[in-house]
Design an enzyme around this catalytic site. Structure first.
Site: not given
Ligand code: AHR
Length: 517
Positions: A57, A204-205, A272, A323, A374
């Site tokens: 990103e 995205n999101e 995450y 992610e 990432q």
């Molecule tokens: O990876 C960091 C951020 O986490 C990304 O931009 C977003 O998609 C997620 O909330």
């Protein structure tokens, strides 16, 4: 579980066929026996290489200063890409690379990043620090990077602040062979050959930074966008809808109910593994908490899969863990020095990577693709770099954990019975190729060494070898001063037909490759 004595443990390690690199004094009296059965005929599904996918990103120093230093940099580079990063990523193999975000994607306008670099507009990155980017890294540079590291491109389109027309034009620009204004523009910008981009994220999101929408609002937009995202030159776009955060079934159902018969090709979920501490200062309880999250990730994958499977044609929708990775408490000092969300990877991070990759090996029938967040410098990255002026580029513990799992790619995953349901028990997975079985183990415990006694039900091995990533220090890492502090080493494994034995010291990730007899 029978406990074995330290003496037994040390004697067996010495008797193993290869010299162990683990000093015997690491092992306390708390070594526990773990019996594992690999059912060599119980096939689950292919371990898709895309389970080892990545994400880059425009955030902090992931792209600028990380992957990209520019063509005029004194840092060794290939066409502007940091040479060491390209070499390391090429060596590892990056099956797929998602770009340009993340949150950034819904504020990115692709035309900003094409044409002569000096003429590209400067834009403020509103999500990540409000700094100005010069757009010197755009679509052509990204495709060039993908080609150099062998990655399949995956572009995330802008739904939040873009339009169907803008995204449709990006698809044509990338994929239409020749003869249209957009394809001629691509040729004029240096690429006669179309880019053949198959994977397209539609936002995205979208429940958050991608437009703050309700599921029904996003569903309506998705359906509208999808009408215009067409096959060009034989490349049929695989459209990936913005899915839930974690196990949020409300989002998935709300979305899919409104899509009815126009389901996407893929649904992207994000999960995450949050952490309480700064990466290099973790306590054992906080490590245990973070690593325990993987059982919830597993539950969320199963749940989302079952939601999808409940819709007509839902079985054809690929579930994408778009992610994932350890998101530790970010050190303000590191952020100031190296950029937003800069995070070191430690032995603990490698355990997290191993737990995730083992999980994907166990759920190949439920997953389509998984992209860790990432690839460089940001969150749980494979590489860290010291800055745009510095040529230092270090392979993190996470890089080495991925390297240990590479042998599973494209093999058939097998059912493995592992003792105990504990989230912090031994984690295992297995896959089979022609005349070969690959086993991976993670001992996530900080307080117990494990001896693994593994039985191959239905097969027999001729011989084998093992590699391990291990440190007795959960905060050990590869730094700019000590880049090789934690690296993969050869490890002892005893192979006796269907019986395999190896020792897994506390906090270790190992892979065993067996040649079948
Ligand atoms: O990876 C960091 C951020 O986490 C990304 O931009 C977003 O998609 C997620 O909330």
């Amino acid at each position: 579980m029978r406990r074995i004595t330290r003496r037994e443990f040390v004697e067996s390690a010495a008797a193993a066929s290869l010299a162990s690199t683990i000093p015997p004094n690491l092992f306390a009296d708390s070594t526990v026996m773990q019996r594992v059965v690999v059912h060599t005929d119980a096939e689950i599904g292919i371990v898709k290489p895309e389970f080892h996918g990545h994400f880059a990103e425009h955030l902090g120093s992931c792209v600028y200063g990380g992957l990209w230093v520019g063509k005029n940099s004194k840092v060794p580079n290939v066409n502007g890409h940091r040479k060491l990063a390209v070499d390391y990523l090429h060596d590892l193999g990056v099956p797929v690379l998602r770009w340009p975000g993340g949150c950034f994607a819904d504020d990115y306008h692709w035309r900003d990043g094409i044409g002569p670099a000096a003429k590209r507009p400067k834009r403020v990155n509103i999500h990540w620090g409000g700094y100005v980017e010069d757009n010197s890294f755009g679509t052509h540079e990204y495709i060039d990077l993908c080609q150099r590291i062998g990655a399949e491109p995956y572009l995330a389109g802008n739904v939040g602040s873009g339009s169907p027309r803008e995204m449709r034009d990006w698809v044509e620009y990338c994929n239409y062979p020749a003869g249209s204004d957009l394809s001629e523009e691509r040729t004029a910008n240096g690429s006669k050959e179309p880019f053949h981009v198959r994977y397209w994220g539609v936002g995205n999101e979208s429940w958050g930074c991608g437009g703050n929408m309700r599921p029904e609002e996003y569903a309506a937009l998705y359906r509208q966008f999808a009408v215009y995202l067409k096959e060009f030159g034989g490349t049929k776009p695989f459209l990936i809808a913005s899915g839930p955060s974690g196990s949020d079934v409300g989002w998935s159902r709300g979305l899919l109910d409104k899509m009815k018969y126009e389901l996407p090709d893929g649904l992207s979920m994000h999960y995450y593994e949050g952490g309480e501490d700064v990466a290099t200062e973790f306590t054992v309880p906080h490590m245990d908490e973070q690593l325990s999250i993987f059982t919830k990730v597993e539950d969320a994958i199963r749940l989302q899969r079952s939601v999808l499977d409940g819709y007509r044609e839902g079985r054809n929708v690929g579930l994408i863990l778009d992610e994932w990775g350890a998101w530790d408490r970010i050190s303000p000092a590191d952020e100031k020095r190296y950029g937003s969300l800069w995070q070191q990877s430690t032995m603990r991070s490698a355990l997290a990577a191993g737990l995730g990759l083992n999980l994907f090996n166990r759920l190949p029938d439920k997953l389509y693709m998984c992209n860790i967040a990432q690839i460089v410098n940001v969150l749980q990255s494979l590489l860290i770099t010291e800055g745009i002026e510095s040529d230092k580029c270090v392979r993190t513990t996470t890089y080495y954990a991925f390297a240990l799992f590479k042998a599973h790619r494209s093999k058939m995953a097998l059912r493995v019975d592992t003792p105990g349901p504990s989230p912090l028990g031994l984690s295992s997975s297995a896959s089979r190729g022609e005349n070969e079985i690959v086993l991976s183990f993670v001992n996530p415990r900080a307080d117990a060494d494990m001896r693994v006694e593994c039985t191959l039900a239905g097969s027999s091995a001729k011989d084998g070898s093992a590699e391990i990533l291990h440190s007795p220090n959960l905060n050990a890492c590869n730094s700019f001063d000590k880049p090789d502090a934690v690296v993969v080493q050869k490890h002892a494994v005893k192979v006796d037909g269907a019986k395999i034995r190896l020792d897994m010291p506390r906090m270790s990730v190992a892979t065993v490759s067996l040649r079948l007899g």
